[in-house]
Motif scaffolding. Structure first.
Motif, PDB file in Angstrom:
ATOM      1  N   UNK A  39       0.834  -1.191   0.000  1.00 22.97           N
ATOM      2  CA  UNK A  39       0.000   0.000   0.000  1.00 22.97           C
ATOM      3  C   UNK A  39       0.875   1.249   0.000  1.00 22.97           C
ATOM      4  N   UNK A  40       0.363   2.287  -0.626  1.00 21.90           N
ATOM      5  CA  UNK A  40       1.097   3.541  -0.736  1.00 21.90           C
ATOM      6  C   UNK A  40       1.279   4.179   0.641  1.00 21.90           C
ATOM      7  N   UNK A  41       2.546   4.471   1.005  1.00 16.18           N
ATOM      8  CA  UNK A  41       2.795   5.100   2.304  1.00 16.18           C
ATOM      9  C   UNK A  41       4.068   5.934   2.243  1.00 16.18           C
ATOM     10  N   UNK A  42       3.980   7.145   2.760  1.00 15.66           N
ATOM     11  CA  UNK A  42       5.137   8.021   2.922  1.00 15.66           C
ATOM     12  C   UNK A  42       5.011   8.692   4.275  1.00 15.66           C
ATOM     13  N   UNK A  43       5.993   8.456   5.148  1.00 15.75           N
ATOM     14  CA  UNK A  43       5.946   9.067   6.466  1.00 15.75           C
ATOM     15  C   UNK A  43       7.360   9.309   6.979  1.00 15.75           C
ATOM     16  N   UNK A  44       7.455   9.712   8.232  1.00 18.46           N
ATOM     17  CA  UNK A  44       8.736  10.040   8.853  1.00 18.46           C
ATOM     18  C   UNK A  44       8.918   9.142  10.067  1.00 18.46           C
ATOM     19  N   UNK A  71      12.735   9.943   6.132  1.00 17.66           N
ATOM     20  CA  UNK A  71      11.568   9.617   5.328  1.00 17.66           C
ATOM     21  C   UNK A  71      11.519   8.117   5.065  1.00 17.66           C
ATOM     22  N   UNK A  72      10.315   7.555   5.132  1.00 18.12           N
ATOM     23  CA  UNK A  72      10.086   6.151   4.791  1.00 18.12           C
ATOM     24  C   UNK A  72       9.049   6.102   3.677  1.00 18.12           C
ATOM     25  N   UNK A  73       9.392   5.402   2.611  1.00 17.81           N
ATOM     26  CA  UNK A  73       8.499   5.339   1.457  1.00 17.81           C
ATOM     27  C   UNK A  73       8.361   3.903   0.975  1.00 17.81           C
ATOM     28  N   UNK A  74       7.126   3.495   0.716  1.00 19.32           N
ATOM     29  CA  UNK A  74       6.921   2.178   0.122  1.00 19.32           C
ATOM     30  C   UNK A  74       7.481   2.128  -1.295  1.00 19.32           C
ATOM     31  N   UNK A  75       7.646   3.277  -1.921  1.00 13.90           N
ATOM     32  CA  UNK A  75       8.223   3.328  -3.262  1.00 13.90           C
ATOM     33  C   UNK A  75       9.653   2.802  -3.261  1.00 13.90           C
ATOM     34  N   UNK A  76      10.345   2.959  -2.141  1.00 18.73           N
ATOM     35  CA  UNK A  76      11.738   2.515  -2.039  1.00 18.73           C
ATOM     36  C   UNK A  76      11.859   1.061  -1.615  1.00 18.73           C
TER      37      UNK A  76
END
Length: 342
Positions: free
Chosen positions: A324-329, A335-340
């Motif tokens: 699932x799409x997620x970007x947070x700290x 930064x934490x990203x599911x894209x990575x």
């Protein structure tokens, strides 16, 4: 006795590589041809920032050595550009005027960096980062401790920017609507994310629209970005990271449905029963929302390639987004990203 099926895969990134391995594991006798514009065999483009940590030998980035493809009897056509696909005749045409017939085709051509219209006239003065060669050109152009100006700042660019800061360079980020792409970030979520980047040492410029890049700057700087409000920002290199535009031009005559990407069903098959698509080049039908959607990120792209290959060889598997799409700290301010997610 019938001839082995010939599968052609256009593209050699995560989706294409995963597809080729899956096809070979399911059919030891089929013909597999991978056609790519890249000069190198598959490497993970998410590893390209490593060139700023001293990894300058392309062999260090390869997933497998070139001999691996020979061992699996996979034909890898490098530095080859597809200019047309005839879906009715099942022919792939290459730029050097060669036609290659296929039984089943998988398009994994990915996307190229999107360049906003307001700076498109300055493309020749900006550095790309979509290949090992481009990454090395950027490394060679950026002096030690130099400043990189980044327009947009999608998640590919943010990853590079954080590496640059960590290795002693300076980064100026000029934000726009593509900042943090492909994440859908609300206006309330943007300020804390930008503050987290600023705490890492990144200079943030908001509410500014670049209109030109020039090859002159004060104190010997190599590039200058001029804003619509006449402000000028000097640096050594300028890069645009504003998301991706699907590479579909060569498919316009293939007889398949195209919106922004190739439209596929949940089995990743186009309206032509001999053509599938996977990765950043395709939009997948979402039955609940009744819309075709892109699913970006390394892990999703790899899963698509493997799933498409299974379906090309007789399965009827359904794509279901893996993460699932997620970007947070996180608690440390990173930064934490599911894209990575690899």
């Amino acid at each position: 006795m019938s001839s082995p099926l010939h599968h052609i895969i256009i593209g050699s990134g995560s989706a294409g590589f995963g597809a080729a391995m899956t096809l070979r594991s399911r059919d030891k006798n089929c013909r597999i041809t991978m056609i790519t514009m890249d000069s190198l065999p598959f490497y993970n483009r998410y590893d390209l920032p490593r060139v700023f940590r001293g990894h300058h030998d392309w062999r260090e980035l390869l997933a497998m050595p070139p001999s691996y493809y020979d061992e699996l009897n996979i034909t890898l056509r490098r530095s080859s550009k597809v200019v047309d696909v005839d879906g009715a005749r099942q022919i792939v045409s290459l730029a050097h005027q060669e036609d290659v017939a296929y039984d089943r085709l998988l398009v994994c051509a990915g996307g190229r960096s999107y360049l906003p219209e307001n700076i498109s006239q300055s493309a020749d003065l900006m550095h790309g980062f979509g290949s090992f060669e481009a990454a090395m050109r950027l490394y060679q152009a950026l002096p030690a401790g130099g400043r990189a100006i980044m327009i947009g700042g999608d998640m590919i660019g943010i990853d590079l920017a954080l590496t640059l800061l960590d290795t002693g360079y300076k980064v100026t980020l000029i934000t726009n609507q593509q900042t943090f792409w492909p994440h859908a970030v609300s206006k309330d979520e943007i300020p804390p994310l930008l503050r987290a980047l600023a705490k890492k040492g990144m200079e943030i410029i908001e509410d500014a629209r670049p209109v030109a890049v020039s090859a002159s700057g004060k104190k010997g700087a190599g590039r200058r970005v001029t804003m619509e409000d006449k402000r000028k920002i000097d640096g050594d290199v300028v890069m645009s990271f504003c998301g991706l535009s699907s590479s579909v031009e060569f498919m316009l005559g293939a007889g398949v449905d195209i919106e922004r990407g190739l439209l596929v069903n949940t089995e990743l098959q186009t309206n032509n029963k001999t053509i599938w698509a996977a990765g950043d080049v395709c939009q997948i039908w979402h039955d609940e929302e009744k819309v075709y959607k892109f699913y970006h990120g390394w892990k999703n792209v790899r899963i698509m390639g493997e799933l498409a290959a299974r379906n090309m060889s007789g399965a009827h598997d359904i794509f279901d987004v893996d993460i699932k799409d997620r970007l947070d700290i996180d608690a440390k301010g990173n930064l934490r990203s599911t894209f990575w997610t690899h």
